[in-house]
Enzyme design. Structure first.
Site, PDB file in Angstrom:
ATOM      1  N   GLY A  44      52.240  40.829  10.338  1.00 21.84           N
ATOM      2  CA  GLY A  44      51.299  39.705  10.327  1.00 21.84           C
ATOM      3  C   GLY A  44      50.734  39.284  11.667  1.00 21.84           C
ATOM      4  N   ASP A 100      52.592  35.215  12.857  1.00 15.26           N
ATOM      5  CA  ASP A 100      51.382  34.689  12.215  1.00 15.26           C
ATOM      6  C   ASP A 100      51.557  33.256  11.737  1.00 15.26           C
ATOM      7  OD1 ASP A 100      53.200  35.405  10.219  1.00 15.26           O
ATOM      8  OD2 ASP A 100      51.812  36.674   9.087  1.00 15.26           O
ATOM      9  N   ASP A 103      56.635  29.034   8.257  1.00 15.30           N
ATOM     10  CA  ASP A 103      56.614  28.429   6.920  1.00 15.30           C
ATOM     11  C   ASP A 103      57.945  27.710   6.698  1.00 15.30           C
ATOM     12  OD1 ASP A 103      55.628  27.976   4.332  1.00 15.30           O
ATOM     13  OD2 ASP A 103      56.419  29.847   3.559  1.00 15.30           O
ATOM     14  N   LYS A 131      53.099  25.490   8.842  1.00 17.66           N
ATOM     15  CA  LYS A 131      53.112  24.738   7.576  1.00 17.66           C
ATOM     16  C   LYS A 131      54.352  23.860   7.562  1.00 17.66           C
ATOM     17  CE  LYS A 131      51.959  28.160   4.345  1.00 17.66           C
ATOM     18  NZ  LYS A 131      52.131  28.759   3.018  1.00 17.66           N
ATOM     19  N   ARG A 165      44.307  41.236   5.325  1.00 23.22           N
ATOM     20  CA  ARG A 165      44.733  41.047   6.720  1.00 23.22           C
ATOM     21  C   ARG A 165      43.547  41.120   7.678  1.00 23.22           C
ATOM     22  NH1 ARG A 165      50.422  41.263   7.089  1.00 23.22           N
ATOM     23  NH2 ARG A 165      51.452  42.687   5.656  1.00 23.22           N
TER      24      ARG A 165
END
Ligand code: 5GP
Length: 183
Positions: A44, A100, A103, A131, A165
């Site tokens: 990512g 990336d 989370d 996030k 991506r």
């Protein structure tokens, strides 16, 4: 590109580029006089990292690793599963870990613990997206591109089922994309 699959475009290509430029300036300033080892977590991070490091004005080195947590949904007491390890010895180095998105923090908190055990001079975390609403582990990034709400995003390195991506922007996928593929 593939805008028809998007519910919403959160950040345009220009917005992403502008923010990454600011982050690179901050990193250049913070690491002045040092030669950090920038570590990208595959897959990512690769686009974000490429955009970032080309604007960091330091004599840096690059390395990559790939990791996954053991068994989704199980209680994670074990170590992170490193699928591809670093080529470099990080003992005594100033390591900047690039990911990336932060989370739940499950994977990254284990990875940070693993890397800390190898004795770097410093270890900082840089993410394009954060996030925080989904966090279950007490981990924060030192550099954050954008803080976003709890939605599944793609683009700029982030995938859905290994696609999207290469989108130059960050978008929220339309639910119909999932529904058509998981009837
Ligand atoms: P964590 O261990 O923090 O829960 O998981 C982090 C990983 O989950 C990220 O590296 C990324 O691969 C994936 N992930 C989390 N949120 C998203 C999202 O909104 N979109 C995409 N494409 N991947 C995500």
């Amino acid at each position: 590109m593939m805008e028809q699959d998007m519910e919403q475009i959160l950040f345009t290509q220009a917005q992403v580029a502008g923010r990454i430029r600011e982050m690179a300036r901050e990193i250049t300033r913070d690491y002045a006089g040092k030669a950090p080892l920038v570590v990208g977590i595959l897959r990512g991070s690769f686009i974000f990292m490429a955009d970032l490091v080309r604007q960091v004005e330091l004599p840096l080195c690059l390395d990559f690793m790939s990791a996954s947590s053991y068994g989704a949904g199980t209680v994670s007491s074990g170590k992170v599963n490193i699928r591809l390890d670093l080529q470099e010895d990080i003992a005594g180095r100033d390591v900047l870990l690039v990911e990336d998105i932060l989370d739940t923090g499950n994977t990254l908190s284990k990875l940070v613990a693993e890397l800390q055990a190898r004795g770097p001079a410093s270890l900082k975390l840089c993410v394009l997206l954060d996030k925080p609403d989904r966090r279950t582990k007490p981990i924060q990034a030192d550099y954050v591109g954008f803080t976003i709400p709890d939605a599944f995003v793609v683009g700029c390195g982030l995938d859905y089922d290994q696609r999207y991506r290469n989108l130059p922007y960050i978008g929220i996928l339309k639910p119909s994309v999932y529904e058509s593929e998981n009837p």
